[in-house]
Design a protein around this motif. Structure first.
Motif, PDB file in Angstrom:
ATOM      1  N   PRO A  35      58.650  27.791  44.769  1.00 55.06           N
ATOM      2  CA  PRO A  35      57.704  27.707  45.893  1.00 55.06           C
ATOM      3  C   PRO A  35      58.047  28.664  47.023  1.00 55.06           C
ATOM      4  O   PRO A  35      57.152  29.213  47.680  1.00 55.06           O
ATOM      5  N   LEU A  36      59.344  28.885  47.263  1.00 57.01           N
ATOM      6  CA  LEU A  36      59.755  29.825  48.314  1.00 57.01           C
ATOM      7  C   LEU A  36      59.365  31.254  47.942  1.00 57.01           C
ATOM      8  O   LEU A  36      58.904  32.025  48.793  1.00 57.01           O
TER       9      LEU A  36
ATOM     10  N   ILE B  18      55.734  35.870  48.560  1.00 54.28           N
ATOM     11  CA  ILE B  18      54.770  36.813  47.970  1.00 54.28           C
ATOM     12  C   ILE B  18      53.450  36.748  48.724  1.00 54.28           C
ATOM     13  O   ILE B  18      52.856  37.783  49.054  1.00 54.28           O
ATOM     14  N   LEU B  19      52.991  35.538  49.011  1.00 57.23           N
ATOM     15  CA  LEU B  19      51.717  35.380  49.729  1.00 57.23           C
ATOM     16  C   LEU B  19      51.811  35.961  51.136  1.00 57.23           C
ATOM     17  O   LEU B  19      50.875  36.611  51.610  1.00 57.23           O
TER      18      LEU B  19
ATOM     19  N   ILE C 243      50.820  36.150  43.031  1.00 55.77           N
ATOM     20  CA  ILE C 243      51.560  34.943  42.656  1.00 55.77           C
ATOM     21  C   ILE C 243      51.287  34.611  41.190  1.00 55.77           C
ATOM     22  O   ILE C 243      52.202  34.226  40.455  1.00 55.77           O
ATOM     23  N   SER C 244      50.048  34.795  40.762  1.00 54.72           N
ATOM     24  CA  SER C 244      49.715  34.559  39.356  1.00 54.72           C
ATOM     25  C   SER C 244      50.494  35.495  38.445  1.00 54.72           C
ATOM     26  O   SER C 244      50.976  35.082  37.382  1.00 54.72           O
ATOM     27  N   TRP C 245      50.637  36.749  38.845  1.00 61.56           N
ATOM     28  CA  TRP C 245      51.407  37.694  38.042  1.00 61.56           C
ATOM     29  C   TRP C 245      52.888  37.327  38.026  1.00 61.56           C
ATOM     30  O   TRP C 245      53.577  37.528  37.024  1.00 61.56           O
ATOM     31  N   TYR C 246      53.381  36.758  39.119  1.00 66.20           N
ATOM     32  CA  TYR C 246      54.765  36.263  39.143  1.00 66.20           C
ATOM     33  C   TYR C 246      54.940  35.149  38.105  1.00 66.20           C
ATOM     34  O   TYR C 246      55.929  35.130  37.359  1.00 66.20           O
TER      35      TYR C 246
ATOM     36  N   GLY D  25      49.483  38.843  50.890  1.00 62.63           N
ATOM     37  CA  GLY D  25      48.226  38.219  51.276  1.00 62.63           C
ATOM     38  C   GLY D  25      47.314  37.943  50.091  1.00 62.63           C
ATOM     39  O   GLY D  25      46.150  37.609  50.262  1.00 62.63           O
ATOM     40  N   SER D  26      47.845  38.049  48.887  1.00 59.42           N
ATOM     41  CA  SER D  26      47.039  37.881  47.687  1.00 59.42           C
ATOM     42  C   SER D  26      47.629  36.789  46.792  1.00 59.42           C
ATOM     43  O   SER D  26      48.823  36.805  46.486  1.00 59.42           O
TER      44      SER D  26
END
Length: 90
Positions: free
Chosen positions: A29-30, A35-36, A45-48, A40-41
């Motif tokens: 979560p951190l 990343i966010l 996060i999905s790619w992570y 700002g996208s």
């Protein structure tokens, strides 16, 4: 899968499970929040998450495969009646 990887050494299975929770699950979560904040996208996060899944698949491919202990020569597990009637069965 975790128990099979360690055989009868249950302490190794438990240690691996708990360390995976701390190392991979704890900071996730951190990392997602960082990343966010930086990009700002939510897509990044999905790619992570996809990258984490790819690492898991690669680790699974390199994991040694173990055969079940009670596998018969023709590839099936014998029934209880066959095990009980075998010589040396308790």
């Amino acid at each position: 899968m975790i128990a099979e990887g360690f055989g009868t050494n249950y302490s190794g299975a438990g240690l691996g499970y708990q360390l995976a929770s701390v190392i991979a699950g704890g900071p996730a979560p951190l990392i997602a929040a960082a990343i966010l904040e930086h990009t700002g996208s939510r897509t990044v996060i999905s790619w992570y998450i996809v990258g984490c899944c790819a690492v898991a698949v690669i680790a699974l491919l390199f994991m040694p495969r173990q055969a079940p202990a009670l596998t018969a020569s023709h590839g099936t597990v014998p029934s209880r009646s066959k095990i009980a009637s075998s010589p040396g069965a308790l």
